[in-house]
Design a protein around this motif. Structure first.
Motif, PDB file in Angstrom:
ATOM      1  N   GLN A  26     -32.847  44.884  -6.470  1.00  0.00           N
ATOM      2  CA  GLN A  26     -33.884  44.861  -7.506  1.00  0.00           C
ATOM      3  C   GLN A  26     -33.350  45.227  -8.889  1.00  0.00           C
ATOM      4  O   GLN A  26     -33.980  44.899  -9.905  1.00  0.00           O
ATOM      5  N   ASN A  27     -32.174  45.893  -8.922  1.00  0.00           N
ATOM      6  CA  ASN A  27     -31.675  46.389 -10.208  1.00  0.00           C
ATOM      7  C   ASN A  27     -30.249  45.943 -10.528  1.00  0.00           C
ATOM      8  O   ASN A  27     -29.630  46.478 -11.455  1.00  0.00           O
ATOM      9  N   TYR A  28     -29.737  44.936  -9.817  1.00  0.00           N
ATOM     10  CA  TYR A  28     -28.350  44.520 -10.023  1.00  0.00           C
ATOM     11  C   TYR A  28     -28.103  43.996 -11.426  1.00  0.00           C
ATOM     12  O   TYR A  28     -26.993  44.053 -11.963  1.00  0.00           O
ATOM     13  N   MET A  29     -29.152  43.473 -12.083  1.00  0.00           N
ATOM     14  CA  MET A  29     -28.980  42.910 -13.422  1.00  0.00           C
ATOM     15  C   MET A  29     -28.843  43.972 -14.518  1.00  0.00           C
ATOM     16  O   MET A  29     -28.480  43.660 -15.665  1.00  0.00           O
ATOM     17  N   ASP A  47     -26.894  46.437 -16.451  1.00  0.00           N
ATOM     18  CA  ASP A  47     -25.453  46.647 -16.625  1.00  0.00           C
ATOM     19  C   ASP A  47     -25.070  48.127 -16.574  1.00  0.00           C
ATOM     20  O   ASP A  47     -23.890  48.469 -16.478  1.00  0.00           O
ATOM     21  N   ASP A  48     -26.073  49.005 -16.648  1.00  0.00           N
ATOM     22  CA  ASP A  48     -25.792  50.450 -16.556  1.00  0.00           C
ATOM     23  C   ASP A  48     -25.893  50.975 -15.121  1.00  0.00           C
ATOM     24  O   ASP A  48     -25.726  52.182 -14.895  1.00  0.00           O
ATOM     25  N   LEU A  49     -26.196  50.117 -14.179  1.00  0.00           N
ATOM     26  CA  LEU A  49     -26.348  50.561 -12.777  1.00  0.00           C
ATOM     27  C   LEU A  49     -25.016  51.124 -12.273  1.00  0.00           C
ATOM     28  O   LEU A  49     -23.982  50.459 -12.333  1.00  0.00           O
ATOM     29  N   SER A  50     -25.078  52.393 -11.803  1.00  0.00           N
ATOM     30  CA  SER A  50     -23.846  53.040 -11.354  1.00  0.00           C
ATOM     31  C   SER A  50     -24.081  53.793 -10.050  1.00  0.00           C
ATOM     32  O   SER A  50     -25.229  54.040  -9.642  1.00  0.00           O
ATOM     33  N   ILE A  80     -25.460  33.786 -18.211  1.00  0.00           N
ATOM     34  CA  ILE A  80     -25.433  34.096 -16.779  1.00  0.00           C
ATOM     35  C   ILE A  80     -24.803  35.472 -16.547  1.00  0.00           C
ATOM     36  O   ILE A  80     -25.303  36.274 -15.762  1.00  0.00           O
ATOM     37  N   ALA A  81     -23.699  35.740 -17.244  1.00  0.00           N
ATOM     38  CA  ALA A  81     -23.016  37.025 -17.107  1.00  0.00           C
ATOM     39  C   ALA A  81     -23.964  38.173 -17.426  1.00  0.00           C
ATOM     40  O   ALA A  81     -24.042  39.180 -16.707  1.00  0.00           O
ATOM     41  N   GLU A  82     -24.713  38.024 -18.517  1.00  0.00           N
ATOM     42  CA  GLU A  82     -25.640  39.084 -18.901  1.00  0.00           C
ATOM     43  C   GLU A  82     -26.787  39.209 -17.903  1.00  0.00           C
ATOM     44  O   GLU A  82     -27.245  40.317 -17.604  1.00  0.00           O
ATOM     45  N   MET A  83     -27.227  38.080 -17.355  1.00  0.00           N
ATOM     46  CA  MET A  83     -28.358  38.084 -16.420  1.00  0.00           C
ATOM     47  C   MET A  83     -28.017  38.791 -15.103  1.00  0.00           C
ATOM     48  O   MET A  83     -28.908  39.308 -14.424  1.00  0.00           O
ATOM     49  N   VAL A  84     -26.727  38.798 -14.747  1.00  0.00           N
ATOM     50  CA  VAL A  84     -26.351  39.445 -13.477  1.00  0.00           C
ATOM     51  C   VAL A  84     -25.702  40.816 -13.695  1.00  0.00           C
ATOM     52  O   VAL A  84     -25.121  41.379 -12.771  1.00  0.00           O
ATOM     53  N   GLY A  85     -25.805  41.330 -14.917  1.00  0.00           N
ATOM     54  CA  GLY A  85     -25.392  42.717 -15.128  1.00  0.00           C
ATOM     55  C   GLY A  85     -24.037  42.916 -15.753  1.00  0.00           C
ATOM     56  O   GLY A  85     -23.527  44.048 -15.774  1.00  0.00           O
ATOM     57  N   PHE A  86     -23.422  41.840 -16.301  1.00  0.00           N
ATOM     58  CA  PHE A  86     -22.123  41.991 -16.975  1.00  0.00           C
ATOM     59  C   PHE A  86     -22.333  41.893 -18.477  1.00  0.00           C
ATOM     60  O   PHE A  86     -22.736  40.848 -18.994  1.00  0.00           O
ATOM     61  N   ARG A  87     -22.061  42.989 -19.171  1.00  0.00           N
ATOM     62  CA  ARG A  87     -22.226  42.989 -20.627  1.00  0.00           C
ATOM     63  C   ARG A  87     -21.087  42.226 -21.295  1.00  0.00           C
ATOM     64  O   ARG A  87     -21.279  41.582 -22.322  1.00  0.00           O
ATOM     65  N   ASP A  88     -19.896  42.248 -20.706  1.00  0.00           N
ATOM     66  CA  ASP A  88     -18.698  41.612 -21.272  1.00  0.00           C
ATOM     67  C   ASP A  88     -18.409  40.343 -20.493  1.00  0.00           C
ATOM     68  O   ASP A  88     -18.110  40.389 -19.297  1.00  0.00           O
ATOM     69  N   LYS A 118     -25.133  35.971  -7.114  1.00  0.00           N
ATOM     70  CA  LYS A 118     -26.290  35.597  -7.922  1.00  0.00           C
ATOM     71  C   LYS A 118     -25.872  34.684  -9.082  1.00  0.00           C
ATOM     72  O   LYS A 118     -26.584  33.731  -9.448  1.00  0.00           O
ATOM     73  N   ALA A 119     -24.712  34.965  -9.670  1.00  0.00           N
ATOM     74  CA  ALA A 119     -24.204  34.142 -10.769  1.00  0.00           C
ATOM     75  C   ALA A 119     -23.947  32.709 -10.296  1.00  0.00           C
ATOM     76  O   ALA A 119     -24.233  31.740 -11.027  1.00  0.00           O
ATOM     77  N   LYS A 120     -23.409  32.571  -9.100  1.00  0.00           N
ATOM     78  CA  LYS A 120     -23.135  31.228  -8.562  1.00  0.00           C
ATOM     79  C   LYS A 120     -24.429  30.428  -8.407  1.00  0.00           C
ATOM     80  O   LYS A 120     -24.457  29.214  -8.632  1.00  0.00           O
ATOM     81  N   GLN A 121     -25.497  31.112  -8.033  1.00  0.00           N
ATOM     82  CA  GLN A 121     -26.786  30.424  -7.921  1.00  0.00           C
ATOM     83  C   GLN A 121     -27.279  29.970  -9.304  1.00  0.00           C
ATOM     84  O   GLN A 121     -27.802  28.861  -9.465  1.00  0.00           O
ATOM     85  N   LEU A 122     -27.111  30.847 -10.281  1.00  0.00           N
ATOM     86  CA  LEU A 122     -27.577  30.509 -11.639  1.00  0.00           C
ATOM     87  C   LEU A 122     -26.760  29.392 -12.268  1.00  0.00           C
ATOM     88  O   LEU A 122     -27.254  28.654 -13.132  1.00  0.00           O
ATOM     89  N   MET A 123     -25.495  29.232 -11.868  1.00  0.00           N
ATOM     90  CA  MET A 123     -24.644  28.189 -12.430  1.00  0.00           C
ATOM     91  C   MET A 123     -25.124  26.779 -12.069  1.00  0.00           C
ATOM     92  O   MET A 123     -24.687  25.793 -12.662  1.00  0.00           O
ATOM     93  N   GLN A 124     -25.976  26.706 -11.115  1.00  0.00           N
ATOM     94  CA  GLN A 124     -26.518  25.386 -10.764  1.00  0.00           C
ATOM     95  C   GLN A 124     -27.484  24.878 -11.847  1.00  0.00           C
ATOM     96  O   GLN A 124     -27.839  23.702 -11.855  1.00  0.00           O
ATOM     97  N   ASN A 125     -27.893  25.763 -12.732  1.00  0.00           N
ATOM     98  CA  ASN A 125     -28.750  25.369 -13.857  1.00  0.00           C
ATOM     99  C   ASN A 125     -27.848  25.020 -15.039  1.00  0.00           C
ATOM    100  O   ASN A 125     -27.238  25.888 -15.654  1.00  0.00           O
TER     101      ASN A 125
END
Length: 545
Positions: free
Chosen positions: A450-453, A455-458, A511-519, A496-503
């Motif tokens: 529920q919270n993977y997106m 980027d501060d999840l630790s 996509i990177a930001e949507m799955v929790g990667f700021r960089d 999750k990113a691989k699924q989004l790449m189909q769009n």
């Protein structure tokens, strides 16, 4: 209270059983015997307070039974129920202290009146006996004839031993001419609740009564002295002065006296005779070790020497240790199967029964090894949570104490039942804790999903949210998924990113930001590490399909 009905006719025993209002008299156990001889055996074994008996029986005449009770069990109250209106029978009943002589057919009112009288007299006399014993204890406290503390110091404080002996000689506790001494150690059964209850759960009263019996035999020829040893709560020490005193015969006579008085024979360890006073610490150690190495499977041996017990113990020692069943117990506990646990506990005692002998020392070693096994298994299976589980089990231990290793009433069934209960409780606690851990990990996984997106999840955030340690989460993820938490989170995000790449309308940076990667560069690095290609090349492959 217990009552014994003695009659060679079963119908008469049944009639007595039905006519007496046992509850009203406070009698909660009714025994039966078909003859005088059988009654004597039951009295020795069960010690009833009341006997209701016939006079004419095929095996063991009622007169003989009365005489035997009068001589060997004089605290028992008895009532005669007879079909013979014989003056001689009545006269002997009165002479031997009988409560009443009731003719058959029995009337309910008459026999209940007699039982009431018998029970009342017994209770009054028992109170008097206890009062007298308590008074004697109080007198003994003010008249320290035997100087228990001083006598105990002969074993515990050798620096003052010579001075203690001089004082004890002056007080008459040790004869002036005594030079040699032999120590015998009487070790009371701390698990004998019935004997303890007989003295109102007063250990001082119990010690005093037993010491008095011992000293009755020793005082006849001033051959020794018995006293409560201050160094241990359940031990009485006997010191004998004659170098050539037949200690085996003396202990036998003392034990018969104890049996006559308390219906208990007790175990004695003896040390090798030596000079007074400096040999006493070594003698005490020898006697204590002899008791620790006695064979509890032998119910007919009550005097134990280190020499005799060590020879047998050396042959038995190490033949069957806990390591022989440790793995089997572990598998039984981890299975959680009642059948496997029952089989493991039964197999253990069956193997013990096949040994040549079992000693209190070995039973104590087994108990220690079993408790260590429990701690180790908890730590193996539960890790950090083992401490809380140990605390929970310590509370249950109060209801499932191991049998006393030195108990006189040794039975393998008691050890089997204890081991079964211990393993069952251990399995329950482990299963409950593991189930709780499973639920916690499942909840953590849902939280990640529920919270993977974010980027501060630790790991620290999740540990705080679920009130567990970071180490706990890392260990459980490794156990459940074969990878650590950070790898699990990265893998989930990349999937999750691989699924989004189909769009095709979403940029890689989005996509990177949507799955929790700021960089986005770091995202590309992680993606390539997991998939073997960059995100851009992965998308190109998707578009070419």
């Amino acid at each position: 209270m217990k009552a014994l009905i003695v009659d060679d006719e079963a119908r008469v025993r049944k009639a007595v059983h039905l006519l007496v209002d046992w509850d009203a008299h406070g009698i909660n156990e009714i025994l039966e015997a078909g003859s005088g001889n059988e009654a004597m055996e039951l009295i020795r074994k069960s010690r009833p307070e009341l006997v209701i008996m016939d006079m004419m029986m095929a095996s063991g005449h009622g007169m003989e039974l009365m005489e035997w009770i009068s001589e060997f069990a004089d605290t028992i109250k008895f009532i005669v129920v007879s079909g013979h209106n014989d003056f001689e029978f009545v006269r002997n009943t009165v002479r031997h202290g009988g409560i009443d002589y009731i003719l058959k057919p029995i009337e309910a009112e008459a026999i209940n009146a007699a039982v009431h009288k018998a029970v009342t007299e017994w209770r009054e006399e028992e109170r008097d006996r206890i009062d007298i014993q308590r008074q004697n204890i109080q007198l003994n406290e003010f008249k320290p004839v035997y100087g228990e503390k001083l006598l105990s110091s002969l074993i515990d404080d050798q620096s003052a031993a010579e001075a203690s002996v001089r004082r004890l000689r002056n007080e008459g506790a040790i004869p002036m001419e005594a030079e040699a001494v032999q120590l015998s150690l009487l070790q009371l059964d701390a698990s004998d609740a019935l004997l303890f209850k007989r003295f109102g759960n007063n250990s001082e009263l119990m010690h005093f009564a037993i010491i008095n019996v011992c000293n009755e035999f020793l005082a006849k020829d001033r051959s020794g002295i018995a006293f409560k040893y201050w160094g241990a709560p359940w031990e009485i020490i006997i010191l004998t002065w004659e170098r050539f005193c037949n200690i085996q015969e003396l202990i036998f006579r003392i034990n018969e006296g104890l049996f006559h008085t308390f219906q208990r024979r007790m175990h004695f360890g003896i040390g090798l005779a030596g000079q007074l006073p400096h040999s006493l610490p070594a003698q005490y150690a020898e006697a204590k070790m002899a008791l620790a190495r006695r064979n509890v499977l032998r119910s007919d041996a009550y005097v134990h020497s280190l020499e005799a017990e060590s020879d047998d113990s050396a042959e038995r020692h190490g033949q069957y240790t806990f390591s022989s069943v440790r793995e089997e117990w572990k598998m039984a506990v981890l299975s959680g199967s009642d059948g496997q646990i029952s089989e493991a506990s039964q197999k253990w005692v069956s193997e013990l029964a096949r040994t040549e002998g079992i000693t209190p020392e070995q039973l104590q070693q087994w108990t220690t090894a079993v408790m260590q096994f429990r701690v180790q298994l908890l730590r193996e299976t539960l890790g950090d949570a083992a401490g809380n589980a140990e605390t929970a089990l310590e509370q249950s231990d109060r209801l499932n104490q191991p049998p006393h290793p030195g108990s006189y009433a040794f039975t393998l069934f008691a050890w089997r039942d204890w081991s079964y209960s211990l393993m069952s409780e251990l399995a329950r606690v482990i299963n409950e804790r593991q189930a709780k851990d499973k639920r916690t990990i499942n909840d953590i996984v849902k939280y990640v999903e529920q919270n993977y997106m974010d980027d501060d999840l630790s790991l620290l955030d999740i540990a705080s949210a679920f009130f567990v340690s970071r180490e706990y989460i890392s260990r459980k993820f490794k156990q459940e998924f074969g990878i650590n938490f950070s790898d699990y989170l990265a893998t989930y995000r990349i999937d999750k990113a691989k699924q989004l790449m189909q769009n095709p309308h979403l940029k890689i940076s989005q996509i990177a930001e949507m799955v929790g990667f700021r960089d986005v560069k770091y995202f590309s690095k992680v993606f390539k590490k997991q998939e073997g290609v960059s995100p851009k090349m992965y998308r190109s492959k998707l578009e070419s399909l």
